[in-house]
Design a protein around this motif. Structure first.
Motif, PDB file in Angstrom:
ATOM      1  N   ILE A  28       0.834  -1.208   0.000  1.00  0.00           N
ATOM      2  CA  ILE A  28       0.000   0.000   0.000  1.00  0.00           C
ATOM      3  C   ILE A  28       0.866   1.255   0.000  1.00  0.00           C
ATOM      4  CG2 ILE A  28      -1.570   1.380   1.432  1.00  0.00           C
ATOM      5  CD1 ILE A  28      -2.957  -1.174   2.279  1.00  0.00           C
ATOM      6  N   ILE A  29       1.918   1.254   0.817  1.00  0.00           N
ATOM      7  CA  ILE A  29       2.719   2.467   0.936  1.00  0.00           C
ATOM      8  C   ILE A  29       3.881   2.485  -0.042  1.00  0.00           C
ATOM      9  CG2 ILE A  29       2.085   2.675   3.371  1.00  0.00           C
ATOM     10  CD1 ILE A  29       4.848   1.745   4.119  1.00  0.00           C
ATOM     11  N   GLY A  30       3.936   1.496  -0.914  1.00  0.00           N
ATOM     12  CA  GLY A  30       4.927   1.527  -1.976  1.00  0.00           C
ATOM     13  C   GLY A  30       6.326   1.114  -1.561  1.00  0.00           C
ATOM     14  N   ASP A  31       6.454   0.392  -0.446  1.00  0.00           N
ATOM     15  CA  ASP A  31       7.776  -0.103  -0.071  1.00  0.00           C
ATOM     16  C   ASP A  31       8.241  -1.216  -1.006  1.00  0.00           C
ATOM     17  OD1 ASP A  31       8.185   1.634   1.941  1.00  0.00           O
ATOM     18  OD2 ASP A  31       8.259   0.167   3.561  1.00  0.00           O
ATOM     19  N   LEU A  32       7.305  -1.789  -1.740  1.00  0.00           N
ATOM     20  CA  LEU A  32       7.664  -2.760  -2.766  1.00  0.00           C
ATOM     21  C   LEU A  32       7.303  -2.137  -4.109  1.00  0.00           C
ATOM     22  CD1 LEU A  32       6.267  -5.975  -1.033  1.00  0.00           C
ATOM     23  CD2 LEU A  32       8.664  -5.365  -1.332  1.00  0.00           C
ATOM     24  N   ASP A 159      -9.851  -1.845   0.350  1.00  0.00           N
ATOM     25  CA  ASP A 159      -8.494  -2.076   0.843  1.00  0.00           C
ATOM     26  C   ASP A 159      -7.667  -2.847  -0.189  1.00  0.00           C
ATOM     27  OD1 ASP A 159      -8.471  -0.773   3.260  1.00  0.00           O
ATOM     28  OD2 ASP A 159      -9.085  -2.516   4.436  1.00  0.00           O
ATOM     29  N   GLY A 160      -8.277  -3.876  -0.747  1.00  0.00           N
ATOM     30  CA  GLY A 160      -7.586  -4.690  -1.733  1.00  0.00           C
ATOM     31  C   GLY A 160      -7.153  -3.880  -2.943  1.00  0.00           C
ATOM     32  N   ARG A 164      -3.212  -2.991  -4.521  1.00  0.00           N
ATOM     33  CA  ARG A 164      -2.800  -3.201  -5.904  1.00  0.00           C
ATOM     34  C   ARG A 164      -2.317  -1.930  -6.580  1.00  0.00           C
ATOM     35  NH1 ARG A 164      -7.602  -6.651  -8.452  1.00  0.00           N
ATOM     36  NH2 ARG A 164      -6.248  -6.621 -10.273  1.00  0.00           N
ATOM     37  N   THR A 165      -2.846  -0.773  -6.154  1.00  0.00           N
ATOM     38  CA  THR A 165      -2.418   0.464  -6.794  1.00  0.00           C
ATOM     39  C   THR A 165      -1.216   1.095  -6.098  1.00  0.00           C
ATOM     40  OG1 THR A 165      -4.125   1.638  -5.532  1.00  0.00           O
ATOM     41  CG2 THR A 165      -4.655   1.058  -7.795  1.00  0.00           C
ATOM     42  N   GLY A 166      -0.926   0.653  -4.868  1.00  0.00           N
ATOM     43  CA  GLY A 166       0.153   1.262  -4.090  1.00  0.00           C
ATOM     44  C   GLY A 166       1.500   1.310  -4.801  1.00  0.00           C
TER      45      GLY A 166
END
Lengths: 222, 222
Positions: A28-32, A159-160, A164-166
């Motif tokens: 979600i927060i874009g750490d990946l 949430d899902g 996916r957009t994170g």
DNA sequence: TCAATGCAACTGTGATCACAGACGTCTTCA
DNA sequence: TGAAGACGTCTGTGATCACAGTTGCATTGA
């Protein structure tokens, strides 16, 4: 080694569930990042557990398309195509719009202070070019509102979509000059909620959910 | 022993994925009933595989709330509360309504014959009190339409809702005298699609998605 | 120098075992 | 006759091993 006993992760007895929740937030927060490989054994070593709980968590994420996995190849963070991203943001706008309209009925007086706090967090994160914190605050702002719709099923589905957009949003933000309208419709959404104007809240939320699509337009045209 | 090499199940190399898909369809058509226990080892024996692929399939279904699992206790088909069921049908009406409006743009001339065939199948199944076939035809009718929205993400999400409402609908149908309006809005939906009337298609689909809620009203008041 | 080939280190997947907690039944004792 | 306790069976969960296919780098040949 990654610790799992952070407060935010619910103390389920289940190792798989905790790893799953942790990876979800990282997405979600874009750490990946898009196209990044995540391997079972590497994560198992990071979390200091056996491969068993990790593989179940990864399979779950893959089943909801938060990861992609081919046979005998490492799981990867999906690299969304333009149309895939547009599809996700469209669903988000439909659901978050409906949720905002419902939230008008349940929102409480003290909630607005919290919502404004999230906007300040977004502002600070943006000023520091901290994409993770920015996305986390953005998620918490939206999440807080659609939680107020009082529909747990709807909440879980939205949430899902954030999961996916994170990665895709994080990729867009760091590779982009600051858009001038980073705030989106957030302040106006708070106004609409305060005025108990369901129709307006819906319209603004639908528009705001397309902010990510705008980001993509700038990305692909630059 | 349950065979997995049926044509309908995609020939993924993955055992887990095939068991997952098989169980999913069983839930959609009501072959598994609310509160029914499903155990890893029993299913492993039925499918003639080890516990490994089954436990991954069950965990996936649990993560999307198609099953519920407590620690050290058997997984179970959820017994939906009235408000949970209402929430699911509400999300379905929001998404299927939006999908129907989009489907108007993509629906093809030959599609209507197929859709009418599904209605005939529903009629026949209803006459024979065959709840499984009825639900399968109902699912295929709806599924065919929202597939035409051309939004894969939306399609997968709605599919997930059918998995969760399936057992509950089956329970309602078998424990109920025939409603007079079993057809729902199906024929009128076809008309709206044929007339390319997106607004009308959306309204009718939203209404039809609440058919399940009506069923519940009758159930709880009887 | 460059390309082709082979080997070594990775990948997910399935099977199997050990373990601890839940459940139900049967026995035993009052 | 009744209730309480113990034991056997069932549950999911985690760890570990074997296997086969993929990937990439290094070596070897022309």
């Amino acid at each position: 080694m990654i610790s799992l006993d952070a407060q935010e992760i619910s103390a389920t007895a289940n190792l798989s569930a905790r790893i799953y929740a942790d990876l979800r937030m990282k997405l979600i927060i874009g750490d990946l990042r898009p196209n990044e490989a995540v391997s079972i054994r590497t994560l198992a070593s990071d979390y200091n557990v056996s491969a068993m709980p990790v593989r179940e968590a990864l399979r779950q994420l893959a089943s909801e398309e938060a990861l992609v996995g081919a046979a005998k190849k490492a799981y990867r963070v999906p690299n969304l195509s333009p149309s895939q991203a547009a599809n996700l943001f469209f669903v988000r706008s439909v659901l978050e719009g409906a949720a905002a309209e419902l939230a008008v009925l349940n929102i409480r007086k003290g909630d607005f202070k919290i919502l404004k706090k999230f906007i300040v967090q977004m502002e600070n994160a943006w000023a520091k070019n901290d994409a993770s914190s920015f996305l986390r605050a953005n998620y918490e702002f939206h999440s807080f509102i659609y939680a107020r719709a009082g529909n747990a099923a709807m909440q879980a589905i939205i949430d899902g979509l954030y999961v996916r957009t994170g990665p895709w949003l994080a990729h867009g933000i760091v590779n982009l000059v600051k858009p001038d309208h980073w705030l989106g419709e957030h302040t106006r959404i708070i106004d609409a909620l305060q005025n108990r104007d369901g129709q307006k809240a819906r319209e603004l939320m639908e528009k705001d959910a397309k902010w990510g699509s705008d980001l993509y337009q700038r990305l692909s045209s630059s």
